[in-house]
Design an enzyme around this catalytic site. Structure first.
Site, PDB file in Angstrom:
ATOM      1  CB  CYS A   2      49.703 -34.926  34.515  1.00  0.00           C
ATOM      2  SG  CYS A   2      48.664 -34.795  33.065  1.00  0.00           S
ATOM      3  NE  ARG A  27      49.262 -34.728  41.002  1.00  0.00           N
ATOM      4  CZ  ARG A  27      49.004 -33.726  41.832  1.00  0.00           C
ATOM      5  NH1 ARG A  27      48.810 -33.956  43.102  1.00  0.00           N
ATOM      6  NH2 ARG A  27      48.955 -32.496  41.396  1.00  0.00           N
ATOM      7  CD1 TRP A  73      42.359 -37.268  33.814  1.00  0.00           C
ATOM      8  CD2 TRP A  73      42.508 -35.270  32.825  1.00  0.00           C
ATOM      9  NE1 TRP A  73      41.093 -36.784  33.644  1.00  0.00           N
ATOM     10  CE2 TRP A  73      41.145 -35.561  33.045  1.00  0.00           C
ATOM     11  CE3 TRP A  73      42.828 -34.058  32.205  1.00  0.00           C
ATOM     12  CZ2 TRP A  73      40.114 -34.688  32.675  1.00  0.00           C
ATOM     13  CZ3 TRP A  73      41.803 -33.197  31.840  1.00  0.00           C
ATOM     14  CH2 TRP A  73      40.469 -33.522  32.081  1.00  0.00           C
ATOM     15  CG  ASN A  99      52.308 -32.754  35.617  1.00  0.00           C
ATOM     16  OD1 ASN A  99      52.324 -33.660  34.798  1.00  0.00           O
ATOM     17  ND2 ASN A  99      52.455 -32.942  36.918  1.00  0.00           N
ATOM     18  N   GLY A 100      50.649 -29.444  32.942  1.00  0.00           N
ATOM     19  CA  GLY A 100      50.252 -28.068  32.641  1.00  0.00           C
ATOM     20  C   GLY A 100      49.863 -27.924  31.181  1.00  0.00           C
ATOM     21  CD  GLU A 482      30.047 -33.630  48.029  1.00  0.00           C
ATOM     22  OE1 GLU A 482      30.073 -32.869  47.056  1.00  0.00           O
ATOM     23  OE2 GLU A 482      30.954 -34.452  48.260  1.00  0.00           O
ATOM     24  CE  LYS A 486      32.019 -37.005  46.344  1.00  0.00           C
ATOM     25  NZ  LYS A 486      32.772 -35.858  46.806  1.00  0.00           N
ATOM     26  CD  GLU A 489      33.105 -37.277  42.425  1.00  0.00           C
ATOM     27  OE1 GLU A 489      33.952 -36.751  41.696  1.00  0.00           O
ATOM     28  OE2 GLU A 489      32.893 -36.902  43.595  1.00  0.00           O
ATOM     29  CG  HIS A 505       7.792 -24.965  41.408  1.00  0.00           C
ATOM     30  ND1 HIS A 505       6.594 -24.312  41.259  1.00  0.00           N
ATOM     31  CD2 HIS A 505       8.138 -24.816  42.716  1.00  0.00           C
ATOM     32  CE1 HIS A 505       6.234 -23.764  42.412  1.00  0.00           C
ATOM     33  NE2 HIS A 505       7.154 -24.062  43.315  1.00  0.00           N
ATOM     34  CE  LYS A 602      41.887 -35.661  45.827  1.00  0.00           C
ATOM     35  NZ  LYS A 602      40.490 -35.758  46.295  1.00  0.00           N
TER      36      LYS A 602
HETATM   37  C1  F6R Z   1      34.453 -34.338  43.786  1.00  0.00           C
HETATM   38  C2  F6R Z   1      35.749 -33.733  43.663  1.00  0.00           C
HETATM   39  C3  F6R Z   1      35.891 -32.536  42.788  1.00  0.00           C
HETATM   40  C4  F6R Z   1      36.770 -31.499  43.494  1.00  0.00           C
HETATM   41  C5  F6R Z   1      37.044 -30.307  42.572  1.00  0.00           C
HETATM   42  C6  F6R Z   1      37.862 -29.238  43.268  1.00  0.00           C
HETATM   43  O1  F6R Z   1      34.456 -35.406  44.673  1.00  0.00           O
HETATM   44  O2  F6R Z   1      36.678 -34.171  44.265  1.00  0.00           O
HETATM   45  O3  F6R Z   1      34.664 -31.994  42.430  1.00  0.00           O
HETATM   46  O4  F6R Z   1      36.108 -31.101  44.661  1.00  0.00           O
HETATM   47  O5  F6R Z   1      37.710 -30.735  41.420  1.00  0.00           O
HETATM   48  O6  F6R Z   1      39.081 -29.743  43.722  1.00  0.00           O
HETATM   49  P1  F6R Z   1      39.938 -28.968  44.799  1.00  0.00           P
HETATM   50  O7  F6R Z   1      39.190 -28.993  46.082  1.00  0.00           O
HETATM   51  O8  F6R Z   1      41.233 -29.706  44.870  1.00  0.00           O
HETATM   52  O9  F6R Z   1      40.098 -27.563  44.296  1.00  0.00           O
END
Ligand code: F6R
Length: 607
Positions: A2, A27, A73, A99-100, A482, A486, A489, A505, A602
């Site tokens: 948000c 965000r 969001w 936000n929150g 990872e 990637k 997502e 296994h 984000k």
């Molecule tokens: C994946 C991604 C998320 C963040 C996670 C933690 O590409 O970006 O999995 O890594 O939400 O976010 P931060 O690092 O901001 O605590």
């Protein structure tokens, strides 16, 4: 998660609000809205969808010089016009963006409903608008009404409040969710993130938790919840405006992948000591004696930050020979963990806002543990909560999927492991080997990025499958995790990561020509084992894309991407870079919204 913006000054507020929301859209992007104080009351426009949909919906006569805006969001209630912010009270005098999470929203709703309030949304935020209105009697200043309303609220918030009857001010408050004031010439800006402000001003004031501010065109006043005035000095935003643009790249994600050599250089800058073959980390706030007393390291983060922590744990164990382990902060915080005095806890977060990670830090501190932060965002909630730490200096990361912050986090762990190692029993020769390896990484990354075209072609080919398997052994396993994260997502292609040793296994049953495998095959002490695993996959007609230092025999693979060889401990970081491009180009090939993948946002500031 948000975004909030607000403006007060001589100009039309809407233009700034819409532009600011566009900047904050990473965000949250399921709905957006704006409100301005205009003659005759508030004007509110809000829609389900993107900021572009909002801009199209705002009427031409939507004018006012004081306004607030929000991009959402969804947490409470589905994305819809009604649930979009701003929320207003029944008389449409008060408008709130938030936000929150208001934790006691249900109880407050029941109380307000008993007083005859009819709710128009399913959100927790709407209660705030009604509460502020309820406290806004004749002659009551808006800041006092907001303070009284917040006194009834339990939860986290960053808010901006507008009152049609007091259009000379906006009142903002912060508790767990950032609010930044931007100082202009006879105008003031507010945002939840400096990304929305840098085009207008570099002078900013970060509110602290528990603080409010009255913002007027000619200045601001900050105060506490019990009305004590506090003085806040402005600071200057470090990053250039260009850091917040796509700089000609098609997406922020691609730009951020390409920014990695520079980000790594900044993370390393001034921290390598060639003479003593160690790293200097001024912000740890731990001397050598305290560090030597540490018996274990526990790393906490969420998502990619957790996987970067897994690479970090491996580095610490290998270089410092201290047992180290990474765990999702989101799990740790709920399982009543044992906190030990001789364990060093390390919280990892790009944003410094992730609520689960913050809650884990608070839990450790409540029980007397010591926490370091590995954080990108300077002054963020997690950075402030920790006892010391390492800032990444990777620069702003806008794309939802983390790339450059991930890489810089692993670098920060390499520095920590080196520092730790050299006060334990890492030899000077090994220390020098790691220092030289770290210094060479930016050029190694540049070399990998030159293969972009080839990776794009392979990505388009492999994207055409319902799923993909990612495998790696020991150091390679976090890379596989990872890489799978990637891909799923941003491309929505199902991806599963497994330790290569575990394939037989169980998951070997899945292998078929329709489920290709990305295999991490570094030229290290486990090369033979990895080649055997490739043979086992091939024997089941599985297709293989190897990421390797040397091309394996043709019968073992279908395709191979080569990466430069670094030191074995640092190889995982380089093996990960082609996987970022693979995910990016798979998402592009499938026509996905790369920077804003569905259902995500984000900075996950909710539980
Ligand atoms: C994946 C991604 C998320 C963040 C996670 C933690 O590409 O970006 O999995 O890594 O939400 O976010 P931060 O690092 O901001 O605590």
């Amino acid at each position: 998660m948000c975004g909030i913006v607000a403006y007060i000054g001589p100009k039309d507020a809407t233009a700034f609000l819409l532009e600011g929301l566009q900047r904050l859209e990473y965000r949250g992007y399921d709905s957006a809205g704006v409100a301005v104080a205009a003659k005759g009351g508030l004007k509110v426009c809000k829609v389900k969808g993107r900021v572009a949909d909002l801009a199209a919906a705002v009427p031409a006569r939507f004018k006012g010089t004081t306004g607030i805006g929000h991009t959402r969001w969804a947490t409470h209630g589905v994305p819809s016009d009604a649930n979009a912010h701003p929320h207003t009270d029944v008389s449409e005098r008060i408008a709130v963006v938030h936000n929150g999470i208001i934790e006691n929203a249900d109880q407050l709703r029941a109380l307000l409903a008993a007083d005859g309030v009819v709710f128009t949304s399913e959100t927790d935020t709407e209660v705030l608008a009604h509460l502020v209105a309820a406290h806004s009697g004749e002659g009551v200043e808006l800041e006092d009404a907001v303070r009284a309303a917040l006194g009834q609220v339990v939860g986290t918030y960053g808010i901006a409040v507008l009152d049609a009857q007091q259009p000379d001010r906006i009142v903002v408050a912060r508790n767990g969710s950032p609010i930044v004031l931007g100082l202009g010439e006879k105008e003031m800006f507010v945002a939840s993130d400096v990304a929305a402000l840098v085009r207008y001003t570099r002078q900013v004031v970060h509110l602290e938790d528990g603080e409010l501010a009255t913002v007027r065109a000619d200045g601001f006043r900050t105060f506490t919840e019990d009305a004590r005035t506090v003085t806040r000095q402005p600071s200057t935003v470090d990053w250039e405006v260009a850091s917040y643009d796509t700089a000609g790249y098609q997406h922020y994600l691609l730009k951020e992948i390409h920014e990695q050599p520079g980000a790594v250089e900044r993370t390393l800058s001034g921290r390598l000591d060639e003479r003593f073959a160690t790293a200097h980390l001024g912000g740890l706030n731990l001397d050598a004696r305290e560090l030597r007393e540490i018996r274990r390291v526990k790393i906490l983060g969420c998502g990619s930050a957790y996987y970067a922590g897994e690479m970090g744990a491996q580095l610490i164990e290998e270089l410092a020979r201290i047992p180290a382990h990474s765990e999702p902060a989101s799990e740790f915080r709920y399982r009543n963990p044992v906190i030990e005095a001789d364990t060093l806890y390390v919280a990892v977060s790009q944003s410094g806002e992730t609520y689960d990670t913050l809650a884990a830090v608070q839990e450790i501190k409540r029980k007397g543990g010591r926490v370091l932060g590995v954080v990108n965002t300077v002054g963020s909630a997690i950075a402030r909560e920790c006892d010391g730490g390492i800032y990444l200096h990777a620069g702003p990361e806008i794309s939802v999927a983390s790339t450059k912050a991930f890489t810089s986090t692993v670098i920060a762990f390499a520095l920590l492991a080196l520092h730790f190692g050299r006060i334990h029993d890492l030899s000077p020769a090994d220390g020098r080997r790691i220092v030289a390896g770290l210094k060479a990484l930016p050029d190694h990354i540049r070399e990998i990025l030159k293969q972009e075209e080839q990776i794009a072609e392979l990505a388009a080919e492999y994207a055409d499958n319902a799923g993909m398997m990612f495998i790696g052994r020991t150091r390679g396993y976090p890379v596989a995790r990872e890489g799978a994260q990637k891909l799923k997502e941003i491309s929505y292609v199902h991806a599963e990561a497994y330790p290569a040793s575990e394939l037989k296994h169980g998951p070997l049953a899945l292998i078929s020509p329709e489920l290709p495998t990305v295999a991490l095959v570094p030229d290290d002490e486990l090369l033979d084992k990895n080649l055997t695993t490739l043979g086992e996959i091939k024997a089941r007609s599985g297709r293989i894309l190897a990421i390797a230092h040397r091309t394996p025999e043709a019968k073992l693979i279908d395709h191979c991407l080569l990466v430069p060889k670094s030191e074995p401990e640092l190889d995982p970081l380089l093996l990960n870079i082609p996987l970022q491009l693979l995910a990016y180009y798979a998402a592009v090939a499938l026509g996905r919204d790369v920077d804003k993948p569905r259902n995500l946002a984000k900075s996950v500031t909710v539980e």
